[in-house]
Motif scaffolding. Structure first.
Motif, PDB file in Angstrom:
ATOM      1  N   SER A  87     -24.936 -42.203 -69.851  1.00 59.51           N
ATOM      2  CA  SER A  87     -24.882 -40.829 -68.839  1.00 59.51           C
ATOM      3  C   SER A  87     -24.417 -41.293 -67.484  1.00 59.51           C
ATOM      4  N   GLU A 120     -30.683 -42.670 -72.602  1.00 56.06           N
ATOM      5  CA  GLU A 120     -29.318 -42.284 -72.145  1.00 56.06           C
ATOM      6  C   GLU A 120     -28.320 -43.301 -71.400  1.00 56.06           C
ATOM      7  N   THR A 145     -30.719 -38.598 -75.670  1.00 56.48           N
ATOM      8  CA  THR A 145     -29.542 -38.393 -75.156  1.00 56.48           C
ATOM      9  C   THR A 145     -29.614 -36.898 -74.797  1.00 56.48           C
ATOM     10  N   GLN A 203     -30.879 -46.065 -68.579  1.00 59.19           N
ATOM     11  CA  GLN A 203     -29.709 -45.093 -68.016  1.00 59.19           C
ATOM     12  C   GLN A 203     -28.765 -45.481 -67.464  1.00 59.19           C
TER      13      GLN A 203
END
Length: 253
Positions: A178, A175, A205, A94
């Motif tokens: 993000s 992700e 996601t 992420q």
């Protein structure tokens, strides 16, 4: 799904201590496609992703039952080489996590670990990986500079290049956008579309618009279960399950 399957799970269950985090998950993931996993926070998306390269092994008190088959082999079979598995199944997290080393050293690190020592071969791998990650033109004149000096979006593409350098078959992305601004996000999404020519990409996601834009297939998860999985257009326009429709239309989650 009629395409060649690269990963499949059958009745996959996972417990953290006593908590059942994945429940009877059976999914087939086709080769050279982008698969998005969507669903509310805590539904098991990232846990499922980490099953594919056995990162959950690193967490105490995890118990797994069921099967995960990759390239026709059960990855929990006795004698499985987890290092080789993680070379085959790369991971992008992420938050960009470049090493505090030069751009060149970041990309060359994996091949060196796996025994590549020839400088000209390492230079070739570094350039090819940075090109495939669509960042070569931005960094080719600063390969000896610290990777920590790159912007967030550049760092994330560098981390993708680092993953590509060990020639994986599958790229897991948890992700990956993000922490990025919209311009950097668009670059990563374009890159994902290019990567599926050579790799299978599985992306977790929270952004349903992103899932609709980048993926060929979408799986919707809820409370540790895979509610349904199908072609992205079908999932978003004509889902089979009321739960999926409620989530996609914003009625919950």
């Amino acid at each position: 799904m009629s395409e060649t399957t690269i990963i499949s799970t059958s009745n996959l269950n996972l417990w953290y201590h006593e908590k059942l985090a994945l429940q009877s998950v059976s999914i087939k993931i086709p080769k050279n496609k982008v698969i998005a996993l969507i669903g509310p926070s805590g539904c098991g998306k990232s846990t499922l992703l980490r099953c594919f390269n056995r990162l959950n092994d690193l967490i105490d008190h995890v118990k797994i039952s069921g099967e995960i088959i990759i390239d026709n082999k059960n990855i929990h079979a006795a004698g499985t080489d987890v290092v080789t598995l993680r070379k085959k199944i790369g991971m992008v997290f992420q938050k960009p996590n470049p090493f505090p080393k030069s751009i060149w050293e970041n990309v060359a690190y994996g091949p060196k670990v796996h025994g590549v020592n020839d400088k000209s071969e390492l230079n070739r791998i570094v350039e090819q990986s940075l090109r495939h990650a669509a960042i070569w033109d931005e960094v080719k004149d600063r390969l000896n500079d610290s990777a920590l000096g790159l912007s967030g979006g550049q760092q994330q593409r560098l981390c993708i290049a680092r993953t590509l350098a060990v020639e994986p078959e599958v790229i897991l992305m948890d992700e990956p956008c993000s922490a990025l601004d919209p311009i950097a996000t668009a670059k990563i999404e374009n890159l994902i579309d290019m990567l599926k020519q050579d790799y299978t990409v599985i992306i977790v996601t929270h952004n349903m618009q992103q899932a609709a834009r980048v993926s060929d297939y979408t799986g919707f998860m809820y409370l540790g279960k895979l509610i349904e999985c199908g072609k992205t257009v079908q999932i978003f326009e004509h889902p089979n399950e009321e739960l999926t429709e409620n989530y996609i239309t914003g009625r919950f989650g």
